[in-house]
Design a protein around this motif. Structure first.
Motif, PDB file in Angstrom:
ATOM      1  N   GLU A   1       1.490 -42.445  16.570  1.00 43.31           N
ATOM      2  CA  GLU A   1       2.840 -42.073  16.183  1.00 43.31           C
ATOM      3  C   GLU A   1       3.422 -40.967  17.051  1.00 43.31           C
ATOM      4  N   ASN A   2       2.604 -40.041  17.506  1.00 35.52           N
ATOM      5  CA  ASN A   2       3.110 -38.895  18.258  1.00 35.52           C
ATOM      6  C   ASN A   2       3.229 -39.171  19.759  1.00 35.52           C
ATOM      7  N   GLN A   3       2.926 -40.391  20.210  1.00 34.66           N
ATOM      8  CA  GLN A   3       3.011 -40.710  21.627  1.00 34.66           C
ATOM      9  C   GLN A   3       4.274 -41.523  21.883  1.00 34.66           C
ATOM     10  N   GLY A   4       5.351 -40.848  22.120  1.00 28.89           N
ATOM     11  CA  GLY A   4       6.607 -41.512  22.430  1.00 28.89           C
ATOM     12  C   GLY A   4       6.714 -41.782  23.921  1.00 28.89           C
ATOM     13  N   GLU A   5       7.795 -42.425  24.297  1.00 29.07           N
ATOM     14  CA  GLU A   5       7.970 -42.795  25.694  1.00 29.07           C
ATOM     15  C   GLU A   5       8.196 -41.584  26.602  1.00 29.07           C
ATOM     16  N   PHE A   6       8.516 -40.438  26.025  1.00 27.12           N
ATOM     17  CA  PHE A   6       8.782 -39.258  26.834  1.00 27.12           C
ATOM     18  C   PHE A   6       7.627 -38.265  26.831  1.00 27.12           C
ATOM     19  N   GLU A   7       6.519 -38.648  26.251  1.00 30.08           N
ATOM     20  CA  GLU A   7       5.343 -37.776  26.214  1.00 30.08           C
ATOM     21  C   GLU A   7       4.635 -37.807  27.557  1.00 30.08           C
ATOM     22  N   PRO A   8       3.890 -36.770  27.900  1.00 33.72           N
ATOM     23  CA  PRO A   8       3.135 -36.761  29.162  1.00 33.72           C
ATOM     24  C   PRO A   8       2.078 -37.865  29.175  1.00 33.72           C
ATOM     25  N   LEU A   9       1.734 -38.302  30.384  1.00 34.75           N
ATOM     26  CA  LEU A   9       0.702 -39.327  30.530  1.00 34.75           C
ATOM     27  C   LEU A   9      -0.647 -38.762  30.119  1.00 34.75           C
ATOM     28  N   ASP A  10      -1.437 -39.606  29.472  1.00 35.63           N
ATOM     29  CA  ASP A  10      -2.793 -39.203  29.115  1.00 35.63           C
ATOM     30  C   ASP A  10      -3.783 -40.043  29.923  1.00 35.63           C
ATOM     31  N   SER A  11      -5.071 -39.883  29.664  1.00 34.45           N
ATOM     32  CA  SER A  11      -6.094 -40.589  30.439  1.00 34.45           C
ATOM     33  C   SER A  11      -6.010 -42.102  30.244  1.00 34.45           C
ATOM     34  N   CYS A  12      -5.618 -42.575  29.085  1.00 35.33           N
ATOM     35  CA  CYS A  12      -5.462 -44.015  28.849  1.00 35.33           C
ATOM     36  C   CYS A  12      -4.327 -44.566  29.724  1.00 35.33           C
ATOM     37  N   ASP A  13      -3.204 -43.847  29.776  1.00 34.42           N
ATOM     38  CA  ASP A  13      -2.084 -44.265  30.630  1.00 34.42           C
ATOM     39  C   ASP A  13      -2.508 -44.296  32.097  1.00 34.42           C
ATOM     40  N   GLU A  14      -3.259 -43.309  32.517  1.00 34.36           N
ATOM     41  CA  GLU A  14      -3.695 -43.239  33.916  1.00 34.36           C
ATOM     42  C   GLU A  14      -4.624 -44.397  34.260  1.00 34.36           C
ATOM     43  N   ARG A  15      -5.512 -44.804  33.324  1.00 34.98           N
ATOM     44  CA  ARG A  15      -6.392 -45.948  33.563  1.00 34.98           C
ATOM     45  C   ARG A  15      -5.577 -47.239  33.689  1.00 34.98           C
ATOM     46  N   ILE A  16      -4.591 -47.414  32.828  1.00 28.26           N
ATOM     47  CA  ILE A  16      -3.738 -48.612  32.878  1.00 28.26           C
ATOM     48  C   ILE A  16      -2.983 -48.656  34.204  1.00 28.26           C
ATOM     49  N   LEU A  17      -2.412 -47.542  34.599  1.00 23.54           N
ATOM     50  CA  LEU A  17      -1.674 -47.497  35.863  1.00 23.54           C
ATOM     51  C   LEU A  17      -2.604 -47.726  37.051  1.00 23.54           C
ATOM     52  N   SER A  18      -3.814 -47.247  36.966  1.00 23.36           N
ATOM     53  CA  SER A  18      -4.782 -47.452  38.041  1.00 23.36           C
ATOM     54  C   SER A  18      -5.116 -48.930  38.206  1.00 23.36           C
ATOM     55  N   VAL A  19      -5.293 -49.639  37.085  1.00 22.91           N
ATOM     56  CA  VAL A  19      -5.580 -51.075  37.139  1.00 22.91           C
ATOM     57  C   VAL A  19      -4.386 -51.824  37.723  1.00 22.91           C
ATOM     58  N   ILE A  20      -3.184 -51.482  37.294  1.00 24.48           N
ATOM     59  CA  ILE A  20      -1.976 -52.127  37.833  1.00 24.48           C
ATOM     60  C   ILE A  20      -1.875 -51.873  39.337  1.00 24.48           C
ATOM     61  N   ASN A  21      -2.151 -50.653  39.763  1.00 23.14           N
ATOM     62  CA  ASN A  21      -2.108 -50.304  41.184  1.00 23.14           C
ATOM     63  C   ASN A  21      -3.120 -51.136  41.986  1.00 23.14           C
ATOM     64  N   GLU A  22      -4.331 -51.273  41.475  1.00 23.99           N
ATOM     65  CA  GLU A  22      -5.354 -52.083  42.154  1.00 23.99           C
ATOM     66  C   GLU A  22      -4.921 -53.544  42.262  1.00 23.99           C
ATOM     67  N   LEU A  23      -4.312 -54.076  41.198  1.00 22.89           N
ATOM     68  CA  LEU A  23      -3.833 -55.455  41.232  1.00 22.89           C
ATOM     69  C   LEU A  23      -2.751 -55.637  42.304  1.00 22.89           C
ATOM     70  N   HIS A  24      -1.837 -54.700  42.386  1.00 20.53           N
ATOM     71  CA  HIS A  24      -0.784 -54.787  43.405  1.00 20.53           C
ATOM     72  C   HIS A  24      -1.372 -54.720  44.813  1.00 20.53           C
ATOM     73  N   HIS A  25      -2.299 -53.811  45.032  1.00 18.65           N
ATOM     74  CA  HIS A  25      -2.909 -53.690  46.365  1.00 18.65           C
ATOM     75  C   HIS A  25      -3.686 -54.948  46.747  1.00 18.65           C
ATOM     76  N   ARG A  26      -4.322 -55.573  45.771  1.00 17.08           N
ATOM     77  CA  ARG A  26      -5.101 -56.769  46.046  1.00 17.08           C
ATOM     78  C   ARG A  26      -4.234 -58.015  46.198  1.00 17.08           C
ATOM     79  N   ASP A  27      -3.292 -58.218  45.278  1.00 16.81           N
ATOM     80  CA  ASP A  27      -2.539 -59.467  45.228  1.00 16.81           C
ATOM     81  C   ASP A  27      -1.203 -59.430  45.973  1.00 16.81           C
ATOM     82  N   ASP A  28      -0.634 -58.257  46.183  1.00 16.01           N
ATOM     83  CA  ASP A  28       0.674 -58.152  46.839  1.00 16.01           C
ATOM     84  C   ASP A  28       0.727 -56.853  47.639  1.00 16.01           C
ATOM     85  N   PRO A  29      -0.073 -56.768  48.712  1.00 15.46           N
ATOM     86  CA  PRO A  29      -0.123 -55.516  49.461  1.00 15.46           C
ATOM     87  C   PRO A  29       1.184 -55.243  50.197  1.00 15.46           C
TER      88      PRO A  29
END
Length: 178
Positions: free
Chosen positions: A8-36
């Motif tokens: 409930e306390n994690q709104g769209e304007f809250e700072p990124l946490d470790s879960c957000d960073e892991r998700i973004l890291s996976v998305i980044n790896e997918l982009h580098h692999r599939d659409d460099p």
């Protein structure tokens, strides 16, 4: 039943946490692999920006030749090994023919001809910078000391007399790799 969100306390304007960073890291790896990002993206963007700054520029197209080999879509061509291959670019009023030739270890010489006959300023743009040449009265020019295997494009500026005869102020070729 509780209808409140689990976080409930994690709104769209809250700072990124470790879960957000892991998700973004996976998305980044997918982009580098599939659409460099293309290696020459900066050169392509610079080409478009410089082209837009030229008011009366015409973009020449490549006349296909059996000597050319597609290496990455229509934007990048490579000249095959062996005998020198001539590449021809043309637009409504100007034709540019260039023949690359080995001149030294890992360097090329570019012999070129522009029609109609007359004097032109020729600028070769590459990742290493620009080289300038002028044609003789027949439209012939030579550029030497070019690195082998790099992308380049030509910017052709006809003389004022040719422009008065109806030629555009600037003709730009697509980028090709020699």
């Amino acid at each position: 039943m509780n209808t409140q969100p689990e976080y409930e306390n994690q709104g769209e304007f809250e700072p990124l946490d470790s879960c957000d960073e892991r998700i973004l890291s996976v998305i980044n790896e997918l982009h580098h692999r599939d659409d460099p990002i293309p290696d020459d993206l900066n050169e392509r963007v610079q080409f478009v920006l410089e082209l837009e700054s030229e008011l009366d520029a015409r973009v020449a197209r490549i006349s296909r030749s059996s000597e050319l080999v597609l290496t990455r879509g229509d934007a990048e061509l490579a000249v095959s090994q062996g005998d020198p291959a001539t590449v021809t670019f043309d637009c409504e009023t100007v034709t540019v023919m260039v023949t690359p030739r080995p001149s030294a270890l890992r360097e090329l010489r570019l012999d070129g001809w522009i029609g109609p006959e007359g004097t032109y300023e020729v600028e070769l743009r590459s990742p290493d910078g620009s080289k300038l040449a002028s044609t003789d009265d027949t439209g012939r020019f030579v550029l030497e000391g070019l690195p082998d295997g790099q992308m380049f494009q030509l910017v052709i500026r006809p003389s004022e007399a040719l422009q008065r005869d109806g030629l555009p102020a600037v003709v730009v070729t697509p980028a090709v790799r020699l």
